[in-house]
Design a protein around this motif. Structure first.
Motif, PDB file in Angstrom:
ATOM      1  N   SER A  81      28.888 -25.335 -33.605  1.00 23.37           N
ATOM      2  CA  SER A  81      30.183 -25.952 -33.312  1.00 23.37           C
ATOM      3  C   SER A  81      30.127 -26.884 -32.106  1.00 23.37           C
ATOM      4  O   SER A  81      30.838 -27.889 -32.051  1.00 23.37           O
ATOM      5  CB  SER A  81      31.239 -24.871 -33.066  1.00 23.37           C
ATOM      6  OG  SER A  81      31.378 -24.041 -34.200  1.00 23.37           O
ATOM      7  N   ILE A  82      29.313 -26.509 -31.115  1.00 20.01           N
ATOM      8  CA  ILE A  82      29.241 -27.280 -29.869  1.00 20.01           C
ATOM      9  C   ILE A  82      27.785 -27.407 -29.449  1.00 20.01           C
ATOM     10  O   ILE A  82      27.016 -26.438 -29.534  1.00 20.01           O
ATOM     11  CB  ILE A  82      30.016 -26.588 -28.722  1.00 20.01           C
ATOM     12  CG1 ILE A  82      31.479 -26.316 -29.106  1.00 20.01           C
ATOM     13  CG2 ILE A  82      29.955 -27.420 -27.436  1.00 20.01           C
ATOM     14  CD1 ILE A  82      32.207 -25.437 -28.087  1.00 20.01           C
ATOM     15  N   VAL A  83      27.415 -28.587 -28.973  1.00 22.06           N
ATOM     16  CA  VAL A  83      26.181 -28.747 -28.206  1.00 22.06           C
ATOM     17  C   VAL A  83      26.613 -29.136 -26.795  1.00 22.06           C
ATOM     18  O   VAL A  83      27.248 -30.175 -26.596  1.00 22.06           O
ATOM     19  CB  VAL A  83      25.249 -29.818 -28.798  1.00 22.06           C
ATOM     20  CG1 VAL A  83      24.108 -30.127 -27.831  1.00 22.06           C
ATOM     21  CG2 VAL A  83      24.675 -29.352 -30.131  1.00 22.06           C
ATOM     22  N   CYS A  84      26.280 -28.276 -25.838  1.00 19.97           N
ATOM     23  CA  CYS A  84      26.672 -28.525 -24.450  1.00 19.97           C
ATOM     24  C   CYS A  84      25.439 -28.861 -23.626  1.00 19.97           C
ATOM     25  O   CYS A  84      24.425 -28.152 -23.690  1.00 19.97           O
ATOM     26  CB  CYS A  84      27.366 -27.296 -23.861  1.00 19.97           C
ATOM     27  SG  CYS A  84      27.751 -27.494 -22.111  1.00 19.97           S
ATOM     28  N   VAL A  85      25.523 -29.922 -22.854  1.00 15.55           N
ATOM     29  CA  VAL A  85      24.426 -30.330 -21.973  1.00 15.55           C
ATOM     30  C   VAL A  85      24.823 -29.981 -20.539  1.00 15.55           C
ATOM     31  O   VAL A  85      25.718 -30.610 -19.965  1.00 15.55           O
ATOM     32  CB  VAL A  85      24.141 -31.843 -22.098  1.00 15.55           C
ATOM     33  CG1 VAL A  85      22.948 -32.224 -21.226  1.00 15.55           C
ATOM     34  CG2 VAL A  85      23.897 -32.218 -23.556  1.00 15.55           C
ATOM     35  N   ASP A  86      24.190 -28.961 -19.995  1.00 16.69           N
ATOM     36  CA  ASP A  86      24.470 -28.571 -18.617  1.00 16.69           C
ATOM     37  C   ASP A  86      23.564 -29.360 -17.676  1.00 16.69           C
ATOM     38  O   ASP A  86      22.475 -29.774 -18.065  1.00 16.69           O
ATOM     39  CB  ASP A  86      24.238 -27.069 -18.443  1.00 16.69           C
ATOM     40  CG  ASP A  86      25.015 -26.487 -17.278  1.00 16.69           C
ATOM     41  OD1 ASP A  86      25.799 -27.231 -16.650  1.00 16.69           O
ATOM     42  OD2 ASP A  86      24.832 -25.294 -16.986  1.00 16.69           O
ATOM     43  N   GLU A  87      23.997 -29.559 -16.431  1.00 15.68           N
ATOM     44  CA  GLU A  87      23.266 -30.385 -15.463  1.00 15.68           C
ATOM     45  C   GLU A  87      22.928 -31.741 -16.077  1.00 15.68           C
ATOM     46  O   GLU A  87      21.795 -32.213 -16.043  1.00 15.68           O
ATOM     47  CB  GLU A  87      21.991 -29.665 -14.985  1.00 15.68           C
ATOM     48  CG  GLU A  87      22.207 -28.260 -14.478  1.00 15.68           C
ATOM     49  CD  GLU A  87      23.037 -28.189 -13.200  1.00 15.68           C
ATOM     50  OE1 GLU A  87      23.274 -29.226 -12.574  1.00 15.68           O
ATOM     51  OE2 GLU A  87      23.452 -27.078 -12.839  1.00 15.68           O
ATOM     52  N   ALA A  88      23.946 -32.391 -16.641  1.00 17.80           N
ATOM     53  CA  ALA A  88      23.739 -33.597 -17.457  1.00 17.80           C
ATOM     54  C   ALA A  88      23.201 -34.782 -16.670  1.00 17.80           C
ATOM     55  O   ALA A  88      22.690 -35.741 -17.265  1.00 17.80           O
ATOM     56  CB  ALA A  88      25.056 -33.980 -18.145  1.00 17.80           C
TER      57      ALA A  88
ATOM     58  N   ALA B 154      29.197 -32.534 -21.985  1.00 16.77           N
ATOM     59  CA  ALA B 154      28.219 -32.626 -20.904  1.00 16.77           C
ATOM     60  C   ALA B 154      28.906 -32.310 -19.588  1.00 16.77           C
ATOM     61  O   ALA B 154      30.038 -32.738 -19.348  1.00 16.77           O
ATOM     62  CB  ALA B 154      27.607 -34.024 -20.870  1.00 16.77           C
ATOM     63  N   PHE B 155      28.199 -31.577 -18.729  1.00 19.68           N
ATOM     64  CA  PHE B 155      28.762 -31.177 -17.446  1.00 19.68           C
ATOM     65  C   PHE B 155      27.743 -31.357 -16.332  1.00 19.68           C
ATOM     66  O   PHE B 155      26.547 -31.162 -16.534  1.00 19.68           O
ATOM     67  CB  PHE B 155      29.230 -29.715 -17.483  1.00 19.68           C
ATOM     68  CG  PHE B 155      30.433 -29.486 -18.342  1.00 19.68           C
ATOM     69  CD1 PHE B 155      31.708 -29.574 -17.807  1.00 19.68           C
ATOM     70  CD2 PHE B 155      30.293 -29.200 -19.694  1.00 19.68           C
ATOM     71  CE1 PHE B 155      32.825 -29.375 -18.605  1.00 19.68           C
ATOM     72  CE2 PHE B 155      31.406 -29.006 -20.500  1.00 19.68           C
ATOM     73  CZ  PHE B 155      32.677 -29.091 -19.953  1.00 19.68           C
ATOM     74  N   THR B 156      28.222 -31.735 -15.180  1.00 21.42           N
ATOM     75  CA  THR B 156      27.385 -31.846 -13.993  1.00 21.42           C
ATOM     76  C   THR B 156      28.264 -31.733 -12.754  1.00 21.42           C
ATOM     77  O   THR B 156      29.480 -31.932 -12.823  1.00 21.42           O
ATOM     78  CB  THR B 156      26.606 -33.175 -13.966  1.00 21.42           C
ATOM     79  OG1 THR B 156      25.763 -33.211 -12.806  1.00 21.42           O
ATOM     80  CG2 THR B 156      27.540 -34.374 -13.924  1.00 21.42           C
ATOM     81  N   ALA B 157      27.615 -31.413 -11.631  1.00 23.45           N
ATOM     82  CA  ALA B 157      28.370 -31.292 -10.380  1.00 23.45           C
ATOM     83  C   ALA B 157      28.286 -32.553  -9.539  1.00 23.45           C
ATOM     84  O   ALA B 157      29.158 -32.817  -8.721  1.00 23.45           O
ATOM     85  CB  ALA B 157      27.845 -30.101  -9.568  1.00 23.45           C
ATOM     86  N   THR B 158      27.219 -33.332  -9.718  1.00 23.94           N
ATOM     87  CA  THR B 158      27.029 -34.514  -8.875  1.00 23.94           C
ATOM     88  C   THR B 158      26.629 -35.701  -9.737  1.00 23.94           C
ATOM     89  O   THR B 158      25.557 -35.707 -10.330  1.00 23.94           O
ATOM     90  CB  THR B 158      25.925 -34.280  -7.825  1.00 23.94           C
ATOM     91  OG1 THR B 158      24.758 -33.772  -8.469  1.00 23.94           O
ATOM     92  CG2 THR B 158      26.383 -33.299  -6.767  1.00 23.94           C
ATOM     93  N   ALA B 159      27.490 -36.698  -9.817  1.00 20.56           N
ATOM     94  CA  ALA B 159      27.172 -37.901 -10.585  1.00 20.56           C
ATOM     95  C   ALA B 159      27.969 -39.081 -10.047  1.00 20.56           C
ATOM     96  O   ALA B 159      29.199 -39.049 -10.042  1.00 20.56           O
ATOM     97  CB  ALA B 159      27.466 -37.686 -12.071  1.00 20.56           C
ATOM     98  N   THR B 160      27.259 -40.100  -9.618  1.00 17.34           N
ATOM     99  CA  THR B 160      27.914 -41.343  -9.225  1.00 17.34           C
ATOM    100  C   THR B 160      28.409 -42.048 -10.484  1.00 17.34           C
ATOM    101  O   THR B 160      28.104 -41.638 -11.612  1.00 17.34           O
ATOM    102  CB  THR B 160      26.933 -42.256  -8.486  1.00 17.34           C
ATOM    103  OG1 THR B 160      25.824 -42.545  -9.342  1.00 17.34           O
ATOM    104  CG2 THR B 160      26.413 -41.588  -7.215  1.00 17.34           C
TER     105      THR B 160
END
Length: 598
Positions: free
Chosen positions: A131-138, A170-176
């Motif tokens: 159902s979902i493909v999640c990309v962590d630390e994208a 997609a999820f990340t904590a730091t992205a310009t």
């Protein structure tokens, strides 16, 4: 099951944190989603909760074994069926996991990016309803990201090969802004909902210090934070070993972590820290991405990292439970040299062409420049960091050393004139080391061969420590009186001439007083007893202590002192599953504490 039922049943919360509900709603509506949330902002729930509501399974692409292990352990503690598949497992264990997945026993499967295109994994996925493909630390997908992983570029191809395209998030904590655009493009997100939650972490106190002796400064901070859990980051394995040996000899509760240790040793040392058997871990950046320990009270960088993204992510491992925490950076000129060496001598990467490798080198130099500017800025540290990530802070934050420190202005015009004159007399053909050596009065082979000891500027700063001379030269680079060419030779700029010939003054601000730590408003005595029970249960069940209850949950217990099951379930972070497993023991301890009048 709706989202609110899932939130309370599996995660123990009645309301969402800022930004979570919009991201969850986007995924549940079937839309591709990109979430940028600060460390500690609760991004994992944003994909774990939809995974529970959707049919089938969610594939989570995650970069590190430790990150997978921590998240899966926490999910299992909450009664959520999940598994990770990585190289730490035996072939038979992987086959067992595959068979269980086909039987529909998991809601989430964590996997490393290097495995997703393997035949065994693609064969498995062909038998699953995904159902979902999640990309962590994208951010790892972008060469502008501080932890670029070429294997992340395979994710779009993996999704394309699936029989039915799932929701991709997609999820990340730091992205310009540049990294965010790369994530959308390289993961081939389709008209994604993009949510960039504020990068600000108000509970974190930021401080940059230029100590004369880093070890003395480190001891001072460790004594200030005595009894609390924290991380000390070093730039190399050698420095990590050196700092660890000194601290362990001085009876600090300390362990260490870097890639040069045996895997079993790394695992054991990480567990010692995670389970609070050791309060401090000295580590390289190999210890890090996704370390899911919520009660880290301080992060001290013994050396400056190579970019602000890395620094903010590493510093952000403090205070993930929302409690007050401290991020201290010990900064010196040698840190700049170390980072430049790393940039000029990168690890071999066969997946990059020469053109790509050179572009990556220039990008890292640019990011290093921003990191140096952060350390040298006279303004608010938090405001500088937020500007870097594309945000604005109104006024001063009042929670960093620049805002809270008592500042004095020091005139360094005379020292600046000596340095600029020395550079000019050396025909602007030497780098910082040689210029500093001449000013210090050193008679090295190179200095004597070039005849620099005969210059009038030789030994003009002989009474200063060489580290002080380095810092002065670095400041002149920062304020634009000096610049470096591609060979790192120093040159005078137009700004240097008024200082040399028109007596234009240069003043430098220095901090002379720092903020001290404040105690949290909870029953500290009860909190210590709750932590002891937490550790006892964790040891008995061989799980990290925070998966029993996080420190933030224990603090809430110590403040609210619940007396009944209903009151305990109202404590944030107490799920029905955890109430059933651990609630009675904690209620009994709190009751004893109340009876004893504590």
């Amino acid at each position: 099951m709706d989202k609110f039922t899932a939130l309370e049943r599996f995660f123990g919360y009645k309301t969402f944190r800022e930004g979570q509900e919009e991201l969850i709603d986007s995924i549940l509506s079937g839309r591709d989603t990109l979430g940028v949330m600060p460390t500690g902002g609760g991004k994992s729930i944003c994909f774990q909760l939809p995974a529970l509501i959707f049919p089938g399974v969610t594939i989570v692409v995650s970069p590190l074994i430790s990150l997978m292990k921590d998240q899966v352990t926490a999910l299992l503690q909450n009664g959520i069926p999940a598994v990770f598949i990585n190289r730490s497992m035996t072939d038979e264990a992987i086959r067992c996991a595959y068979r269980a997945a086909v039987r529909g026993e998991y809601k989430l499967i964590y996997v490393a990016p290097e495995r997703i295109l393997s035949k065994s994994f693609t064969d498995l996925c062909s038998m699953l309803e995904i159902s979902i493909v999640c990309v962590d630390e994208a951010h790892c997908v972008s060469q502008w990201g501080h932890d670029f992983r070429p294997s992340y570029l395979d994710i779009a191809q993996f999704v394309e090969k699936l029989e039915k395209r799932p929701v991709v998030c997609a999820f990340t904590a730091t992205a310009t802004v540049r990294v965010r655009k790369d994530i959308e493009r390289l993961l081939q997100l389709r008209k994604p909902f993009v949510s960039v939650l504020g990068f600000d972490r108000p509970n974190l106190y930021f401080e940059v210090v230029k100590p004369k002796n880093k070890l003395v400064a480190l001891r001072r901070y460790l004594d200030l934070f005595s009894g609390k859990s924290g991380i000390v980051y070093c730039s190399s394995r050698k420095k990590t070993d050196e700092v660890f040996d000194i601290l362990s000899a001085e009876v600090y509760s300390v362990t260490k972590y870097h890639a040069g240790l045996y895997r079993r040793t790394r695992k054991m040392n990480q567990e010692l820290f995670t389970n609070d058997e050791k309060k401090i871990v000295v580590a390289t950046n190999a210890f890090g991405m996704g370390i899911d320990k919520s009660d880290v009270s301080f992060v001290i960088h013994y050396n400056m990292p190579g970019d602000l993204e890395s620094y903010y992510q590493e510093a952000g491992r403090a205070g993930r439970d929302g409690s007050e925490a401290y991020c201290i950076l010990l900064y010196g000129h040698e840190d700049i040299q170390i980072q430049r060496y790393f940039i000029d001598h990168p690890e071999e990467n066969e997946e990059l062409s020469r053109f790509e490798a050179e572009r990556l080198r220039k990008q890292r130099l640019e990011r290093l420049g921003a990191m140096i500017d952060y350390c040298e800025t006279e303004g608010c540290l938090r405001a500088y960091m937020l500007r870097y990530f594309g945000e604005k802070l109104k006024g001063r934050c009042k929670n960093c050393s620049r805002c809270n420190g008592e500042i004095r202005s020091v005139d360094i015009t005379l020292e600046a004139q000596k340095i600029l004159s020395c550079v000019a007399r050396m025909k602007e053909c030497e780098g910082i080391d040689v210029v500093a050596g001449v000013l210090k009065g050193e008679k090295t082979q190179h200095i004597t061969e070039c005849g620099y000891e005969k210059l009038s500027t030789f030994g003009l700063l002989s009474s200063d420590a060489k580290s002080v001379i380095y810092d002065l030269i670095t400041y002149l680079l920062f304020c634009g009186c000096l610049c470096e060419d591609e060979n790192k030779a120093l040159h005078l700029t137009q700004k240097a001439h008024p200082v040399l010939f028109s007596s234009r003054h240069i003043r430098r601000r220095e901090e002379v007083r720092k903020r001290s730590s404040d105690a949290a408003p909870v029953d500290e005595r009860l909190l210590l007893r709750l932590r002891s029970l937490q550790k006892l249960i964790a040891k008995r069940e061989s799980v990290p202590a925070f998966t029993v209850f996080t420190d933030a949950t224990l603090r809430s217990m110590a403040a609210l002192k619940p007396k009944t099951q209903g009151e305990m379930l109202a404590v944030p972070g107490v799920t029905a599953n955890k109430m059933k497993k651990y609630g009675a023991a904690f209620l009994r301890l709190i009751g004893e504490n109340i009876e004893n009048g504590a």
